[in-house]
Design a protein around this motif. Structure first.
Motif, PDB file in Angstrom:
ATOM      1  N   ALA A  23       0.921  -0.737  -0.309  1.00 38.37           N
ATOM      2  CA  ALA A  23      -0.060   0.103   0.093  1.00 38.37           C
ATOM      3  C   ALA A  23       0.902   1.491   0.099  1.00 38.37           C
ATOM      4  O   ALA A  23       0.328   1.716  -0.587  1.00 38.37           O
TER       5      ALA A  23
ATOM      6  N   SER B  14       2.510   2.150  -3.660  1.00 34.20           N
ATOM      7  CA  SER B  14       1.214   2.234  -4.091  1.00 34.20           C
ATOM      8  C   SER B  14       1.126   4.113  -3.783  1.00 34.20           C
ATOM      9  O   SER B  14       0.905   4.667  -4.637  1.00 34.20           O
TER      10      SER B  14
ATOM     11  N   LYS C 183      -6.753   5.665  -1.865  1.00 32.70           N
ATOM     12  CA  LYS C 183      -6.351   4.158  -2.569  1.00 32.70           C
ATOM     13  C   LYS C 183      -5.644   3.485  -1.904  1.00 32.70           C
ATOM     14  O   LYS C 183      -5.673   2.206  -2.083  1.00 32.70           O
TER      15      LYS C 183
ATOM     16  N   GLN D 254      -6.897   0.118  -0.346  1.00 33.21           N
ATOM     17  CA  GLN D 254      -6.358  -0.979  -0.406  1.00 33.21           C
ATOM     18  C   GLN D 254      -6.107  -1.723   0.900  1.00 33.21           C
ATOM     19  O   GLN D 254      -5.999  -3.143   1.110  1.00 33.21           O
TER      20      GLN D 254
END
Length: 129
Positions: A89, A92, A108, A112
């Motif tokens: 995560a 990302s 996001k 996640q």
């Protein structure tokens, strides 16, 4: 950027991401967006320890100015969100941050983490004899 610099719509989007992550899991999520006091890791740990249920919580600290991102998981939350999942995560989120999309990266990443902590479906065996 700090939480005080966000529009009401941006704050609501982050709250919605947290709500969605919490509803799909048995973990409490918290976000600190702003300047870390001193060492970001130590600051994140201190914030996490002050949460209502730190053992069942995940805290995300994002300090865009110093480019710091920390994810702290409590002992019980760590059963659902492993260090590897938290690291994925973070990677990302960092990709979005590098592209200048701090809020999108946070949303996001929170989602996640919520997916990582998703409650397993209950399977019931039923047989009539």
């Amino acid at each position: 950027m700090s939480a005080g610099e966000l529009s009401p719509g941006q704050i609501e989007n982050l709250k919605r991401a947290i709500r969605d992550a919490e509803e799909s899991s048995e973990v409490t999520f918290s976000l600190f967006l702003g300047p870390a006091e001193g060492d970001p890791h130590l600051h994140a740990r201190a914030l996490h320890s002050r949460l209502e249920s730190p053992e069942e919580s995940v805290l995300i600290l994002c300090d865009p100015t110093s480019r710091a991102l920390e994810i702290v998981t409590g002992r019980i939350a760590g059963r659902s969100v492993s260090d590897d999942q938290a690291n994925l995560a973070a990677v990302s989120m960092s990709g979005d941050f590098a592209a200048g999309n701090i809020l999108g990266g946070l949303e996001k990443g929170i989602r996640q983490l919520g997916e990582s902590a998703r409650k397993p479906p209950k399977l019931h065996a039923y047989s009539e004899q």
